[in-house]
Design a protein around this motif. Structure first.
Motif, short mmCIF file in Angstrom:
data_model
loop_
_atom_site.label_atom_id
_atom_site.label_comp_id
_atom_site.label_asym_id
_atom_site.label_seq_id
_atom_site.Cartn_x
_atom_site.Cartn_y
_atom_site.Cartn_z
N TYR A 1 0.85 -1.18 0.00
CA TYR A 1 0.00 0.00 0.00
C TYR A 1 0.88 1.23 0.00
O TYR A 1 1.72 1.39 0.88
CB TYR A 1 -0.91 0.00 1.22
CG TYR A 1 -1.64 -1.31 1.37
CD1 TYR A 1 -2.61 -1.68 0.43
CD2 TYR A 1 -1.36 -2.18 2.39
CE1 TYR A 1 -3.28 -2.87 0.56
CE2 TYR A 1 -2.03 -3.37 2.53
CZ TYR A 1 -2.99 -3.70 1.60
OH TYR A 1 -3.66 -4.88 1.72
N THR B 1 1.09 5.65 -1.17
CA THR B 1 0.46 6.84 -1.73
C THR B 1 1.25 7.35 -2.92
O THR B 1 0.85 8.30 -3.55
CB THR B 1 0.36 7.97 -0.68
OG1 THR B 1 1.68 8.27 -0.21
CG2 THR B 1 -0.55 7.56 0.46
N GLU C 1 -1.24 -3.67 8.73
CA GLU C 1 -2.70 -3.74 8.64
C GLU C 1 -3.24 -4.75 9.66
O GLU C 1 -4.20 -4.48 10.38
CB GLU C 1 -3.11 -4.13 7.23
CG GLU C 1 -4.59 -4.28 7.01
CD GLU C 1 -4.94 -4.76 5.61
OE1 GLU C 1 -6.14 -4.97 5.37
OE2 GLU C 1 -4.05 -4.96 4.77
N PHE D 1 -6.59 -1.70 10.93
CA PHE D 1 -7.15 -0.65 10.07
C PHE D 1 -7.04 -1.13 8.64
O PHE D 1 -6.13 -1.87 8.29
CB PHE D 1 -6.31 0.64 10.15
CG PHE D 1 -6.54 1.49 11.35
CD1 PHE D 1 -7.57 2.43 11.37
CD2 PHE D 1 -5.70 1.41 12.46
CE1 PHE D 1 -7.75 3.24 12.47
CE2 PHE D 1 -5.88 2.22 13.56
CZ PHE D 1 -6.91 3.14 13.56
N HIS D 2 -7.93 -0.67 7.79
CA HIS D 2 -7.77 -0.86 6.35
C HIS D 2 -6.68 0.11 5.91
O HIS D 2 -6.57 1.21 6.45
CB HIS D 2 -9.10 -0.57 5.62
CG HIS D 2 -9.02 -0.91 4.18
ND1 HIS D 2 -8.54 -0.02 3.24
CD2 HIS D 2 -9.35 -2.04 3.50
CE1 HIS D 2 -8.57 -0.58 2.05
NE2 HIS D 2 -9.06 -1.82 2.18
N ASP E 1 -6.42 2.13 3.54
CA ASP E 1 -6.94 3.46 3.16
C ASP E 1 -7.21 4.33 4.38
O ASP E 1 -7.27 5.55 4.28
CB ASP E 1 -8.22 3.32 2.34
CG ASP E 1 -7.97 2.70 0.98
OD1 ASP E 1 -6.81 2.72 0.52
OD2 ASP E 1 -8.93 2.17 0.39
N GLU E 2 -7.41 3.71 5.55
CA GLU E 2 -7.65 4.45 6.78
C GLU E 2 -6.34 4.94 7.42
O GLU E 2 -6.37 5.79 8.30
CB GLU E 2 -8.41 3.60 7.79
CG GLU E 2 -9.80 3.21 7.31
CD GLU E 2 -10.45 2.22 8.25
OE1 GLU E 2 -11.50 2.58 8.83
OE2 GLU E 2 -9.91 1.10 8.42
N MET E 3 -5.20 4.38 6.98
CA MET E 3 -3.91 4.77 7.54
C MET E 3 -3.11 5.66 6.59
O MET E 3 -2.49 6.62 7.04
CB MET E 3 -3.08 3.53 7.89
CG MET E 3 -3.62 2.75 9.08
SD MET E 3 -2.55 1.36 9.57
CE MET E 3 -3.10 0.10 8.43
N GLN F 1 -2.55 9.62 6.67
CA GLN F 1 -2.91 10.08 8.01
C GLN F 1 -1.64 10.34 8.83
O GLN F 1 -0.59 9.76 8.57
CB GLN F 1 -3.76 9.02 8.73
CG GLN F 1 -5.08 8.75 8.07
CD GLN F 1 -5.95 9.99 8.07
OE1 GLN F 1 -6.09 10.68 9.07
NE2 GLN F 1 -6.52 10.30 6.91
N ILE G 1 -2.12 8.39 14.70
CA ILE G 1 -3.35 7.60 14.79
C ILE G 1 -3.07 6.19 15.27
O ILE G 1 -3.99 5.50 15.72
CB ILE G 1 -4.14 7.54 13.46
CG1 ILE G 1 -3.39 6.73 12.40
CG2 ILE G 1 -4.50 8.92 12.97
CD1 ILE G 1 -4.25 6.31 11.23
N LYS H 1 -7.66 -0.14 15.74
CA LYS H 1 -8.85 0.58 15.30
C LYS H 1 -9.97 0.50 16.33
O LYS H 1 -10.70 1.47 16.55
CB LYS H 1 -9.32 0.02 13.95
CG LYS H 1 -10.51 0.75 13.39
CD LYS H 1 -10.91 0.17 12.04
CE LYS H 1 -12.13 0.90 11.48
NZ LYS H 1 -12.46 0.43 10.14
N ASP H 2 -10.09 -0.65 17.01
CA ASP H 2 -11.17 -0.82 17.99
C ASP H 2 -10.88 -0.12 19.32
O ASP H 2 -11.67 -0.22 20.26
CB ASP H 2 -11.47 -2.30 18.21
CG ASP H 2 -10.33 -3.07 18.88
OD1 ASP H 2 -9.31 -2.46 19.30
OD2 ASP H 2 -10.46 -4.31 18.99
#
Length: 178
Positions: free
Chosen positions: A7, A9, A45, A50-51, A53-55, A58, A62, A99-100
């Motif tokens: 993953y 960017t 991941e 987290f997926h 795309d959520e990291m 960012q 986080i 994430k949780d």
């Protein structure tokens, strides 16, 4: 270009680098000079749940419990280029934030990366929950043995292979006058 299984960017590496990144047993997070997550692997991941795309894109904060955000090892200095390399095993033990909202102990190793696109920090991450459990169990076992030996009515002396006395209990002190 990173393979689609990694993953990213942007164009941060080659196909081989992407394959190596995904083969690593540790999580990998790369942040840019602004502290933004620009690359991660599947183990990251899995660790943080987290997926991607959520990291991606960012702030790295986080991934940390709020109480650690001001003093975490990823904390940006005046520049990412000022970051000091620390290998896994000598890095910081810290906590990650899933994430949780659950936390887990994590060991972080840091390395600076300089590219034509700028300076980055590569962080390797390992969940150390089991290691900490094992260390605590060993500590408790060692303490239990120490209590048994110290409470013994017999003199107990521990001698190393070279004949050096390394330990003794209170009864040995009274019997031998040590």
């Amino acid at each position: 270009h990173i393979m689609s299984s990694s993953y990213s960017t942007g164009n941060v590496g080659s196909e081989l680098a992407g394959l190596a990144l995904e083969a690593m047993p540790s999580g990998v997070v790369i942040i840019d000079e602004s502290g933004t997550i620009v690359l991660l692997n599947r183990e990251t991941e899995r660790l943080f749940q987290f997926h991607p795309d959520e990291m991606l894109g960012q702030p790295v904060e986080i991934l940390l419990p709020p109480r650690f955000r001001e003093r975490h090892p990823w904390r940006r200095r005046s520049s990412v280029a000022d970051a000091q390399a620390e290998a896994m095993g000598t890095g910081c033990d810290f906590f990650g934030l899933r994430k949780d909202g659950s936390e887990f102990p994590v060991e972080i190793g840091l390395s600076q990366i300089s590219t034509r696109e700028g300076a980055f920090v590569l962080s390797t991450l390992a969940d150390i929950t089991e290691r900490l459990r094992s260390e605590e169990a060993l500590k408790q076992s060692t303490e239990r043995i120490r209590r048994i030996v110290n409470g013994s009515l017999d003199a107990v002396v521990t001698i190393a292979e070279d004949g050096t006395v390394t330990d003794w209990n209170p009864k040995a002190e009274s019997v031998f006058g040590w």
